[in-house]
Scaffold this active site. Sequence first.
Site, PDB file in Angstrom:
ATOM      1  N   GLU A 188      13.280   0.374  11.391  1.00 52.35           N
ATOM      2  CA  GLU A 188      13.053   0.202   9.893  1.00 52.35           C
ATOM      3  C   GLU A 188      12.062   1.032   9.544  1.00 52.35           C
ATOM      4  OE1 GLU A 188      11.493  -0.485   7.217  1.00 52.35           O
ATOM      5  OE2 GLU A 188      12.198  -2.053   5.826  1.00 52.35           O
ATOM      6  N   CYS A 233       7.494  -0.231   2.299  1.00 53.82           N
ATOM      7  CA  CYS A 233       8.520   0.649   2.625  1.00 53.82           C
ATOM      8  C   CYS A 233       9.664   0.920   1.366  1.00 53.82           C
ATOM      9  CB  CYS A 233       9.167   0.516   3.840  1.00 53.82           C
ATOM     10  SG  CYS A 233       8.076   0.726   5.176  1.00 53.82           S
TER      11      CYS A 233
END
Length: 453
Positions: free
Chosen positions: A227, A261
């Site tokens: 990720e 993010c």
Amino acid sequence: MLVSVNPATGKQAHEVESLDEQGLKETLDAVTAAADTWRKTSIAERAKVLHSVAAKLREQKETIGTLMTEEMGKPVKEAGPEVEKGAWCAEHYAEHAADYLKDEVIASDASKSYVSYQPLGAVLCIFPWNAPVWVAMRGIVPALMAGNTVAMKHDPHVPACAAALEKAFIEAGAPANIIRNLPIPTELAEQAIRHPGVQAVSFTGSSKAGAIVASTAASEVKHSVLELGGSDPFVVLADADLEAAADIATLSRIINAGQSCIAAKRIIIEAPVYDKFVGMLKERLAKLKVGDPTKEDTDLGPIAREDLRENLHRQVTQTVEEGADCLLGGELPEGPGYFYPCTLLAGVTPNMCVFNEETFGPVMVAVKAENAEAALELANQTEYGLGAAIWTADEKQALHFANELQAGQVSVNGIVKTDPRLPSGGIKRSGMGRELGPHGIREFTNAKQIWIK
């Protein structure tokens, strides 16, 4: 020794004794050995452990939240809820893992054929500093509930947070060595990946570091889930609910001082409402308070490290030099700590720095699109593909965007977020594989085909 620095003061916060190479090996050996026993426990037994962990996290919410504030600057009003979310993750998988992992019957020429989801063994989880509890729990919990054991290599800038997490599992009564903290410097991460007992790797962090982790794991023929970074588009069409969109764009951009993010990073606005919407964003950002993260009325704490703040300011300065308008912020504040003001850059185009690089901080980027299709093209004009949002009152248009946006998850008229019930992850340079939901727990299993005649 791993030493953390309080980003609000620039002074030392905590120190944790680190493992040397021998200590790392011994710890990973113990996690590997524990996997043989833990895999044989029932899902009900695992669930009991995770429910206890959830209760322990809630009991220690203030203590662990304070550590986050001290080590990476998370405002106290965000720290407690993050611990709560980590507890929710534990409870969710305790309650739903049995369903997620049940045998999947598939018709064939056999009398019976099915897929059985079985644990792999020891999983190495490498976590970042920006959400020390939530990101860790969303990696640890599914792996444990699938019957794997976990070695946690947390970011060396939050060593006390990592130690507190391990302690919470121990105090909750988790069996010995099903999860162990690895307080090691980053240079020992490769040795951890290559340990023969480690069967798979979960990594959350930058695209650059993720590529190194993935290539190392691949060289050992080990599965990895990544990720990574994002430059999430937040598309606002002319028929959108502008008030609601402005509220959510602001919230998404400034959570954790913009160090997320999946934050809304490129606000792409259809031309007819561009000027109005930029004004709404400026009004909202100007009201936010940057300051001491230990105060309840603080909206934005500091950037986690000095080097990160310097890079963020470089991106802002370069983009202004390239022709963008700085409508708010954009200047380094004086005084101690690594604070950065809410910054709004308008008139940003695809040739500019902040359009192409991930910005990790409270910097809002406004981009004008002539029409809806131009907005879609701009949204996909990135090497990243983590999350994306589309705001419109037109259901048909919304579904068109949802299908065409190049991202791992798309939110329609809402905020992009991670949720233990739903899979999360990216494409392109934002990663591979999925976390959370039924897809996340199956990432670290052997999908074994069983054929019976």
